[in-house]
Write a protein that holds these residues in place. Structure first.
Motif, PDB file in Angstrom:
ATOM      1  N   HIS A   3       0.877  -1.176   0.000  1.00 21.82           N
ATOM      2  CA  HIS A   3       0.000   0.000   0.000  1.00 21.82           C
ATOM      3  C   HIS A   3       0.906   1.215   0.000  1.00 21.82           C
ATOM      4  CE1 HIS A   3      -3.716   2.270   0.663  1.00 21.82           C
ATOM      5  NE2 HIS A   3      -2.997   3.054   1.453  1.00 21.82           N
ATOM      6  N   VAL A   4       0.557   2.194  -0.808  1.00 23.63           N
ATOM      7  CA  VAL A   4       1.394   3.381  -0.956  1.00 23.63           C
ATOM      8  C   VAL A   4       0.643   4.601  -0.441  1.00 23.63           C
ATOM      9  CG1 VAL A   4       2.626   4.850  -2.599  1.00 23.63           C
ATOM     10  CG2 VAL A   4       2.538   2.370  -2.961  1.00 23.63           C
ATOM     11  N   ALA A   5       1.229   5.275   0.555  1.00 22.72           N
ATOM     12  CA  ALA A   5       0.621   6.488   1.111  1.00 22.72           C
ATOM     13  C   ALA A   5       1.657   7.214   1.951  1.00 22.72           C
ATOM     14  CB  ALA A   5      -0.600   6.152   1.964  1.00 22.72           C
ATOM     15  N   ALA A   6       1.495   8.526   2.066  1.00 23.51           N
ATOM     16  CA  ALA A   6       2.375   9.312   2.925  1.00 23.51           C
ATOM     17  C   ALA A   6       2.223   8.861   4.372  1.00 23.51           C
ATOM     18  CB  ALA A   6       2.037  10.792   2.798  1.00 23.51           C
ATOM     19  N   ILE A   7       3.280   9.026   5.158  1.00 23.55           N
ATOM     20  CA  ILE A   7       3.297   8.523   6.523  1.00 23.55           C
ATOM     21  C   ILE A   7       2.151   9.075   7.361  1.00 23.55           C
ATOM     22  CG2 ILE A   7       4.903  10.323   7.332  1.00 23.55           C
ATOM     23  CD1 ILE A   7       4.934   6.619   8.463  1.00 23.55           C
ATOM     24  N   ASP A   8       1.794  10.344   7.161  1.00 27.98           N
ATOM     25  CA  ASP A   8       0.734  10.936   7.986  1.00 27.98           C
ATOM     26  C   ASP A   8      -0.660  10.563   7.496  1.00 27.98           C
ATOM     27  OD1 ASP A   8       1.202  12.445   5.676  1.00 27.98           O
ATOM     28  OD2 ASP A   8       0.449  14.302   6.585  1.00 27.98           O
ATOM     29  N   LYS A   9      -0.722   9.873   6.375  1.00 26.57           N
ATOM     30  CA  LYS A   9      -2.015   9.445   5.847  1.00 26.57           C
ATOM     31  C   LYS A   9      -2.105   7.926   5.700  1.00 26.57           C
ATOM     32  CE  LYS A   9      -2.604  13.737   3.225  1.00 26.57           C
ATOM     33  NZ  LYS A   9      -3.517  14.315   4.243  1.00 26.57           N
ATOM     34  N   PHE A  10      -1.110   7.238   6.264  1.00 25.97           N
ATOM     35  CA  PHE A  10      -1.080   5.779   6.106  1.00 25.97           C
ATOM     36  C   PHE A  10      -2.124   5.148   7.030  1.00 25.97           C
ATOM     37  CE2 PHE A  10       0.519   1.584   5.460  1.00 25.97           C
ATOM     38  CZ  PHE A  10       1.255   1.644   4.282  1.00 25.97           C
ATOM     39  N   PRO A  11      -3.083   4.377   6.484  1.00 28.14           N
ATOM     40  CA  PRO A  11      -4.182   3.836   7.297  1.00 28.14           C
ATOM     41  C   PRO A  11      -3.701   2.751   8.254  1.00 28.14           C
ATOM     42  CG  PRO A  11      -4.710   3.800   4.941  1.00 28.14           C
ATOM     43  CD  PRO A  11      -3.239   4.053   5.054  1.00 28.14           C
TER      44      PRO A  11
END
Length: 270
Positions: free
Chosen positions: A100-108
């Protein structure tokens, strides 16, 4: 000394083997004499086709096990069920992996826990479950699929990078515990392999840049791989076959890059 790579009379369990690298590994091990337990998500018809194809092409037994490796108990149960069906497990390839790819502050939270569960915890659980029988026979081969990101990092992939660093640590620790009892444990570190997992990332890149999938794939491989091509899954499978063979019995605790030279340059990738 036996210098062959024959796996005759061996039973191999390959997780995440209904497509991509895992399927290539299962086919290669079967082609070299092993009966294979295939694990991964597939419809009943798809699973039946995979099993039938392996059996027809190799003459070895194959069977699909649909255990969901997001649950730790299921990973342990997978080993028990394969052992019940085949009588033993000599080779364990922990290949299952998700991303899964997401910024650290938006990682679920959900994605973090799921990736760690499949990529790392399941490998521990299957290894723990298979250990007693390998120890009793004084022979076992465990191969874990890591990544070049077991050594490096890449933005927006916090859980994946953490899990692959973790799988390398687990590999080394298990290698030490198995060294004196005939059990080896090694990791393979693939580079750019156009698996379903990577295809999703290429598709996202193509959409973001408003270019074709083919152009996005070419840009990726030309930028990151000194060989200027994707690694074929069969090349990864060949590395696993070698590590599972008798000739590799003194090789344990290594992380083998099969990456088209990426680790030489220090390029970061999947």
């Amino acid at each position: 000394m036996d210098l062959s790579v024959s796996l005759k009379s061996k039973v191999a369990l390959v997780t995440g083997s209904t497509s991509g690298i895992g399927l290539a590994i299962a086919r290669t091990l079967a082609s070299n004499g092993a009966d294979v337990a295939v694990n991964g998500f597939a419809s009943p018809d798809e699973a039946a086709d995979i099993v039938a194809s392996i059996e027809e092409d190799t003459g070895r037994r194959a069977r699909h096990f649909p255990h969901d490796l997001t649950a730790m108990a299921e990973a342990g149960a997978l080993v028990a069920d394969v052992t019940s069906a085949f009588g033993r497990v000599d080779i364990l390839v922990n290949n299952a992996g998700i991303q899964h790819v997401a910024a650290i502050d938006k990682f679920p939270d959900e994605q973090w826990h799921k990736i760690i569960a499949v990529n790392l915890t399941a490998a521990f659980a299957t290894t723990r479950a298979v250990w007693p029988q390998m120890k009793d026979r004084a022979w076992g081969r465990i191969v874990n699929t890591a990544s070049t990101l077991a050594f490096e990092a890449e933005t927006r992939k916090s859980a994946y990078v953490a899990s692959k660093h973790g799988i390398l640590g687990l590999t080394r620790e298990v290698a030490l515990e198995g060294a004196a009892i005939g059990i080896t444990c090694n990791a393979i570190c693939p580079g750019l392999v156009l698996t379903p997992l990577l295809k999703k990332q290429v598709e996202a890149k193509a959409e973001a840049l408003n270019i074709s999938f083919e152009d996005a794939a070419r840009k990726l491989v030309e930028a990151d791989a000194p060989t200027r091509r994707f690694v074929d899954p069969t090349e990864i499978a060949a590395g696993v076959l070698f590590l599972c063979s008798e000739v590799a019995k003194s090789i344990t605790g290594i992380a083998l890059p099969i990456d088209g030279g990426i680790m030489v340059t220090g390029t970061r990738l999947v």
